[in-house]
Design a protein around this motif. Structure first.
Motif, PDB file in Angstrom:
ATOM      1  N   MET A   1       0.790  -1.036   0.089  1.00  0.00           N
ATOM      2  CA  MET A   1      -0.123  -0.198  -0.010  1.00  0.00           C
ATOM      3  C   MET A   1       1.301   1.222  -0.262  1.00  0.00           C
ATOM      4  N   SER A   2       0.922   2.307  -0.816  1.00  0.00           N
ATOM      5  CA  SER A   2       1.503   3.050  -1.156  1.00  0.00           C
ATOM      6  C   SER A   2       0.972   4.333  -0.109  1.00  0.00           C
ATOM      7  N   ASP A   3       1.735   5.286   0.794  1.00  0.00           N
ATOM      8  CA  ASP A   3       2.635   5.699   1.520  1.00  0.00           C
ATOM      9  C   ASP A   3       1.008   6.996   1.287  1.00  0.00           C
ATOM     10  N   THR A   4       0.838   7.498   0.420  1.00  0.00           N
ATOM     11  CA  THR A   4      -0.166   8.313   0.304  1.00  0.00           C
ATOM     12  C   THR A   4      -1.039   7.873   0.239  1.00  0.00           C
ATOM     13  N   ALA A   5      -2.378   9.303   0.357  1.00  0.00           N
ATOM     14  CA  ALA A   5      -3.588   8.275   0.935  1.00  0.00           C
ATOM     15  C   ALA A   5      -4.568   8.327  -0.883  1.00  0.00           C
ATOM     16  N   ARG A   6      -5.088   8.097  -1.111  1.00  0.00           N
ATOM     17  CA  ARG A   6      -6.008   8.597  -2.177  1.00  0.00           C
ATOM     18  C   ARG A   6      -7.091   8.824  -2.316  1.00  0.00           C
ATOM     19  N   VAL A   7      -7.544   9.829  -2.671  1.00  0.00           N
ATOM     20  CA  VAL A   7      -8.866  10.689  -2.525  1.00  0.00           C
ATOM     21  C   VAL A   7      -9.253  11.188  -4.226  1.00  0.00           C
ATOM     22  N   ALA A   8     -10.483  10.826  -3.917  1.00  0.00           N
ATOM     23  CA  ALA A   8     -11.521  10.909  -5.253  1.00  0.00           C
ATOM     24  C   ALA A   8     -12.883  11.952  -5.192  1.00  0.00           C
ATOM     25  N   LEU A   9     -12.358  12.903  -5.897  1.00  0.00           N
ATOM     26  CA  LEU A   9     -13.102  14.317  -5.644  1.00  0.00           C
ATOM     27  C   LEU A   9     -14.474  13.509  -6.620  1.00  0.00           C
ATOM     28  N   ALA A  10     -15.910  13.440  -6.551  1.00  0.00           N
ATOM     29  CA  ALA A  10     -17.173  12.593  -7.367  1.00  0.00           C
ATOM     30  C   ALA A  10     -17.866  14.122  -8.126  1.00  0.00           C
ATOM     31  N   THR A  11     -17.622  14.163  -8.926  1.00  0.00           N
ATOM     32  CA  THR A  11     -17.963  15.427 -10.231  1.00  0.00           C
ATOM     33  C   THR A  11     -18.560  14.340 -11.044  1.00  0.00           C
ATOM     34  N   SER A  12     -19.396  15.447 -11.956  1.00  0.00           N
ATOM     35  CA  SER A  12     -19.919  14.798 -13.612  1.00  0.00           C
ATOM     36  C   SER A  12     -19.172  15.278 -14.924  1.00  0.00           C
ATOM     37  N   ALA A  13     -18.996  15.223 -16.023  1.00  0.00           N
ATOM     38  CA  ALA A  13     -18.860  16.077 -17.045  1.00  0.00           C
ATOM     39  C   ALA A  13     -19.574  17.454 -16.977  1.00  0.00           C
ATOM     40  N   GLU A  14     -20.304  17.169 -16.568  1.00  0.00           N
ATOM     41  CA  GLU A  14     -20.378  18.731 -16.372  1.00  0.00           C
ATOM     42  C   GLU A  14     -19.778  19.902 -15.162  1.00  0.00           C
ATOM     43  N   GLY A  15     -20.071  19.016 -14.288  1.00  0.00           N
ATOM     44  CA  GLY A  15     -19.388  19.456 -12.870  1.00  0.00           C
ATOM     45  C   GLY A  15     -17.206  19.398 -13.254  1.00  0.00           C
ATOM     46  N   LEU A  16     -16.548  18.940 -14.229  1.00  0.00           N
ATOM     47  CA  LEU A  16     -15.551  18.899 -14.672  1.00  0.00           C
ATOM     48  C   LEU A  16     -15.445  20.501 -15.511  1.00  0.00           C
ATOM     49  N   ARG A  32      -1.715  19.618   0.372  1.00  0.00           N
ATOM     50  CA  ARG A  32      -1.563  18.690   1.816  1.00  0.00           C
ATOM     51  C   ARG A  32      -0.866  16.913   1.588  1.00  0.00           C
ATOM     52  N   GLY A  33      -0.361  16.668   0.087  1.00  0.00           N
ATOM     53  CA  GLY A  33      -0.287  15.275  -0.194  1.00  0.00           C
ATOM     54  C   GLY A  33      -0.604  14.276  -0.340  1.00  0.00           C
ATOM     55  N   LEU A  34      -2.147  14.607  -0.677  1.00  0.00           N
ATOM     56  CA  LEU A  34      -2.514  13.938  -1.132  1.00  0.00           C
ATOM     57  C   LEU A  34      -2.364  13.561  -2.333  1.00  0.00           C
ATOM     58  N   ASP A  35      -2.986  12.217  -2.873  1.00  0.00           N
ATOM     59  CA  ASP A  35      -2.883  12.200  -4.287  1.00  0.00           C
ATOM     60  C   ASP A  35      -4.423  12.041  -4.918  1.00  0.00           C
ATOM     61  N   ALA A  36      -4.905  12.970  -5.099  1.00  0.00           N
ATOM     62  CA  ALA A  36      -5.865  13.834  -5.035  1.00  0.00           C
ATOM     63  C   ALA A  36      -7.112  13.272  -6.930  1.00  0.00           C
ATOM     64  N   VAL A  37      -7.547  13.162  -7.153  1.00  0.00           N
ATOM     65  CA  VAL A  37      -8.769  12.942  -8.285  1.00  0.00           C
ATOM     66  C   VAL A  37      -9.387  13.443  -8.839  1.00  0.00           C
ATOM     67  N   ALA A  38      -9.967  13.960  -9.261  1.00  0.00           N
ATOM     68  CA  ALA A  38     -11.892  14.203  -9.658  1.00  0.00           C
ATOM     69  C   ALA A  38     -12.133  13.242 -11.027  1.00  0.00           C
ATOM     70  N   ALA A  39     -13.332  12.343 -10.012  1.00  0.00           N
ATOM     71  CA  ALA A  39     -13.802  11.684 -11.828  1.00  0.00           C
ATOM     72  C   ALA A  39     -15.641  11.946 -11.404  1.00  0.00           C
ATOM     73  N   PRO A  40     -16.046  12.036 -12.846  1.00  0.00           N
ATOM     74  CA  PRO A  40     -17.165  11.737 -12.895  1.00  0.00           C
ATOM     75  C   PRO A  40     -18.298  10.200 -11.864  1.00  0.00           C
ATOM     76  N   TRP A  41     -19.561  11.123 -11.009  1.00  0.00           N
ATOM     77  CA  TRP A  41     -19.750   9.457 -10.454  1.00  0.00           C
ATOM     78  C   TRP A  41     -19.717   8.598 -11.189  1.00  0.00           C
ATOM     79  N   ASP A  42     -20.726   8.792 -13.380  1.00  0.00           N
ATOM     80  CA  ASP A  42     -21.007   7.359 -13.313  1.00  0.00           C
ATOM     81  C   ASP A  42     -20.454   7.262 -14.788  1.00  0.00           C
ATOM     82  N   GLU A  43     -18.915   7.537 -14.047  1.00  0.00           N
ATOM     83  CA  GLU A  43     -17.895   7.202 -15.051  1.00  0.00           C
ATOM     84  C   GLU A  43     -17.223   5.799 -15.030  1.00  0.00           C
ATOM     85  N   GLN A  44     -17.666   5.248 -16.345  1.00  0.00           N
ATOM     86  CA  GLN A  44     -17.139   3.538 -16.650  1.00  0.00           C
ATOM     87  C   GLN A  44     -16.190   2.925 -16.478  1.00  0.00           C
ATOM     88  N   GLY A  45     -16.056   1.802 -15.772  1.00  0.00           N
ATOM     89  CA  GLY A  45     -14.840   1.820 -15.456  1.00  0.00           C
ATOM     90  C   GLY A  45     -13.550   2.088 -14.669  1.00  0.00           C
TER      91      GLY A  45
END
Length: 292
Positions: A1-16, A32-45
């Motif tokens: 496990m990576s020492d860096t916590a992974r965080v996703a902000l759930a968004t949408s195509a419109e939100g992006l 703050r040192g987090l592995d942060a990404v944004a992804a649409p909540w309904d994104e397949q995969g």
């Protein structure tokens, strides 16, 4: 496990494309040192289970597919920390929660819910608002006068035809003074804004209107803060929510009343909140670390 916590902000195509909070929050999380990404909540995969924490942000359009959204929230909450939690999202995605708040003694705008098959009894005096019980961003919402009973009845019939419960509320005359939005992070008041009136023309459903016009910083009164805290205290569940926004206006008696309690995907107006993105990031960091 990576020492860096992974965080996703759930968004949408419109939100992006349009969420002005999203870049600020991602930047603060990464700082703050987090592995942060944004992804649409309904994104397949997208692998939500690979995240230590998932934060629901601009999941715009969920109201038109509420069942799918809540199923997604249940599934994500089973494999990662989800804020706000799925039971809170379920409760807050239908505005019948206003009845729960009123039942707990929280002053809210008077609301009549009219389910499909029930008679649409409209106010005989004053202006009023018709909206669906599941909606966001003033979608399918309009205000009417006594001369607009025909269009209002057709509005309700259209909502019923789509299977939606309709809401009828008085149009508060002092809304012209502005609606106030109080933002809380981790249960602590963060900042407030004042918004101009949205339903500026009677008898018109305009789903392309600006949802938050004429934003300005607002320092809440003691009465407004007390109302917001009472509303949050009435939310099911004991733990402080990662974020919350309490929208209120002045009633005819001069006292504030809750218009909306926004716990799903509210704009947090991070650009008006000073170091709010940093405080948000610190809270997410703490929660992600606890979930590991």
């Amino acid at each position: 496990m990576s020492d860096t916590a992974r965080v996703a902000l759930a968004t949408s195509a419109e939100g992006l494309a349009w969420d002005t909070d999203l870049p600020r929050l991602l930047e603060a999380l990464r700082a703050r040192g987090l592995d942060a990404v944004a992804a649409p909540w309904d994104e397949q995969g997208f692998d939500w289970s690979a995240c230590d924490a998932v934060v629901v942000r601009s999941t715009w359009g969920y109201a038109r597919q509420r069942a799918a959204f809540l199923a997604w929230a249940d599934a994500v909450g089973a494999v990662a920390r989800l804020d706000n939690p799925a039971p809170v999202l379920r409760w807050n995605t239908e505005k019948t929660y206003l009845r729960d708040l009123a039942g707990r003694g929280v002053p809210v705008v008077a609301t009549r819910f009219i389910a499909p098959g029930e008679e649409a009894v409209l106010p005989q005096r004053g202006q009023f608002v018709v909206k669906p019980a599941v909606s966001a961003g003033a979608y399918d919402t309009a205000r009417y006068t006594q001369e607009h009973h025909g269009p209002a009845a057709r509005h309700i019939a259209a909502l019923h035809g789509s299977g939606a419960t309709a809401m009828v509320q008085p149009y508060l005359q002092r809304i012209e003074e502005g609606e106030r939005a109080l933002v809380f992070l981790g249960g602590v008041f963060s900042h407030g804004v004042r918004k101009g009136p949205v339903l500026t023309e009677a008898g018109v459903i305009d789903n392309d209107r600006v949802p938050h016009p004429d934003l300005a910083p607002h320092r809440p009164t003691a009465a407004e803060l007390a109302l917001a805290r009472a509303a949050l205290a009435a939310v099911p569940g004991a733990a402080p929510l990662l974020y919350a926004r309490v929208d209120m206006a002045t009633g005819d008696d001069g006292e504030p009343v809750v218009m909306e309690l926004e716990l799903v995907e509210p704009n947090l107006f991070a650009g008006h909140g000073g170091d709010a993105p940093l405080r948000f990031a610190e809270l997410v960091h703490e929660r992600a670390a606890a979930a590991r």
